[in-house]
Design a protein around this motif. Structure first.
Motif, short mmCIF file in Angstrom:
data_model
loop_
_atom_site.label_atom_id
_atom_site.label_comp_id
_atom_site.label_asym_id
_atom_site.label_seq_id
_atom_site.Cartn_x
_atom_site.Cartn_y
_atom_site.Cartn_z
N VAL A 247 2.99 2.54 -0.41
CA VAL A 247 2.84 1.13 -0.80
C VAL A 247 3.19 0.24 0.40
N ALA A 248 4.28 0.60 1.11
CA ALA A 248 4.72 -0.20 2.25
C ALA A 248 3.65 -0.24 3.35
N LEU A 249 2.95 0.88 3.56
CA LEU A 249 1.88 0.89 4.58
C LEU A 249 0.85 -0.20 4.28
N LEU A 250 0.49 -0.33 3.01
CA LEU A 250 -0.57 -1.29 2.65
C LEU A 250 -0.03 -2.72 2.62
N VAL A 251 1.18 -2.91 2.13
CA VAL A 251 1.75 -4.26 2.08
C VAL A 251 2.01 -4.77 3.50
N ASN A 252 2.71 -3.97 4.30
CA ASN A 252 3.05 -4.41 5.66
C ASN A 252 1.80 -4.56 6.53
N GLY A 253 0.83 -3.67 6.31
CA GLY A 253 -0.42 -3.77 7.06
C GLY A 253 -1.14 -5.07 6.76
N THR A 254 -1.12 -5.47 5.50
CA THR A 254 -1.78 -6.73 5.11
C THR A 254 -1.08 -7.92 5.77
N LEU A 255 0.25 -7.92 5.73
CA LEU A 255 0.99 -9.05 6.33
C LEU A 255 0.74 -9.12 7.83
N SER A 256 0.69 -7.95 8.48
CA SER A 256 0.43 -7.92 9.92
C SER A 256 -0.98 -8.45 10.23
N THR A 257 -1.96 -8.06 9.39
CA THR A 257 -3.33 -8.54 9.58
C THR A 257 -3.39 -10.05 9.38
N MET A 258 -2.64 -10.56 8.39
CA MET A 258 -2.61 -12.02 8.18
C MET A 258 -2.00 -12.73 9.38
N ARG A 259 -1.02 -12.09 10.03
CA ARG A 259 -0.47 -12.70 11.26
C ARG A 259 -1.51 -12.71 12.37
N ALA A 260 -2.27 -11.61 12.47
CA ALA A 260 -3.33 -11.56 13.50
C ALA A 260 -4.38 -12.64 13.26
#
Ligand SMILES: [Zn+2]
Length: 356
Positions: A247-260
């Motif tokens: 779950v953390a892979l997908l949540v953190n990945g989304t937040l990182s993509t939103m920062r990008a």
């Protein structure tokens, strides 16, 4: 030139309050029955009407950021028993704070409600269709066609970027990976590549040879890509499990993509030197039987390696599937049941060089 900087008090006032005026002028953003003013979060439904079969209401959340910016769509649960992807988007519904967001996020946590509620993998049990194969959909088809049509019109056509979430289904033991589908448009492909690297999954499939017909785009992310919207697919979780790490892979990945994408403050965490996979090789079952795997998800198979064996119902070995090419084992059939044509193993063939 100094003179041009001598602004009247009124002009100064306008400059100081310009961001406020701009925000005040932004109108609510509505998807289906969910309508959120700037700085607000709203819930509602994409209402798929009954035609040849039953109606369905697909839950949708709009997080309208306090500051202007692009529209990002997060769509999960086309396969309603790929639980990690659904739980991750549920987490994002709770965690995303409109006060910190520049732009708007459309979240659809569960496209295929009948699959989730009835625990039916792969398809929508209402019409027996996969809900990620019939895009862009049509208004007069079966429920999957109509839901796909509404998502194309209400979500794809209105977003700037899209992420589609999947994972190992009830019968799939899957390691996490992403898909990146280059379109040949350098600026669009540059953005989608930036998104997939910011998402951070360490194995990325380069998805070539996708449908190019706008009227038969099949997959959700491909539907968005063909309409000029950079998009990626991400997968984590397996076989009915909901592990916190996945779950953390997908949540953190989304937040990182939103920062990008400059939708959240802070710096993205880019994956460095991921394993790029240039194609996926399906190993299919030749007949029905009982599956005994000899390999695990995430390990590497050399060409010719025995992947497992299949017996008949008397225990006699009838097949010994082998790896047709060397590759990373992306997923293994997670249950003993097999019928002819079932996908036993997916192998990801490592690219000879990273994409430019
Ligand atoms: Zn899926």
């Amino acid at each position: 030139m100094f003179r041009s900087l001598c602004l009247s008090p009124v002009a100064l006032l306008i400059l100081v309050f310009l961001p406020v005026f701009a925000s005040a002028q932004r109108s609510p953003f509505a998807v289906g029955t969910a309508s959120a003013a700037p700085g607000q979060k709203a819930t509602g439904y994409l209402e798929v009407p009954a035609v040849v079969d039953a109606a369905t209401n697909i839950p949708v959340v709009v997080v309208n950021g306090a500051k202007p910016g692009p529209v990002l769509a997060l769509v999960s649960g086309a396969h309603g028993t790929e639980y990690v992807s659904i739980i991750a988007v549920e987490r994002l519904i709770a965690d995303l704070d409109p006060a910190t967001i520049s732009g708007t996020v459309i979240l659809i946590p569960l496209v295929n409600i009948a699959s989730f509620e009835q625990k039916v993998p792969h398809v929508n049990p209402v019409d027996n269709k996969s809900m990620n194969r019939f895009y862009p959909g049509k208004p007069d088809g079966t429920q999957t066609d109509r839901a796909s049509f509404l998502i194309t019109k209400q979500v794809v056509d209105r977003c700037d970027y899209l992420i589609d979430y999947h994972g190992g289904d009830l019968d799939e033991s899957l390691r996490p990976y992403a898909y990146w589908g280059p379109t040949g448009n350098p600026s669009q492909d540059g953005i989608s590549k930036d998104m997939v690297l910011a998402f951070g999954l360490d194995h990325i499939i380069i998805w070539h040879d996708r449908p190019t017909d706008l009227a038969a785009s099949r997959y959700l992310d491909n539907t968005a890509s063909l309409r000029g919207k950079p998009s990626i697919v991400v997968e984590a979780g397996y076989a009915g499990s909901v592990e916190a790490d996945d779950v953390a892979l997908l949540v953190n990945g989304t937040l990182s993509t939103m920062r990008a994408l400059k939708m959240l403050p802070g710096e993205p965490h880019y994956i460095e030197n991921p394993v790029w996979l240039e194609k996926v090789v399906d190993v299919l079952s030749d007949g029905p039987g009982i599956w005994y795997p000899l390999v695990k998800r995430g390990s590497f198979a050399q060409a010719g390696m025995k992947l497992g064996y299949i017996t008949d119902y008397f225990g006699k070995v009838i097949l010994e599937p082998r790896a047709p090419e060397a590759g990373v084992i992306l997923h293994v059939n997670a249950v003993p049941s097999l019928k002819k044509g079932d996908n036993i193993v997916d192998l990801g063939v490592v690219a000879s060089r990273p994409p430019l």
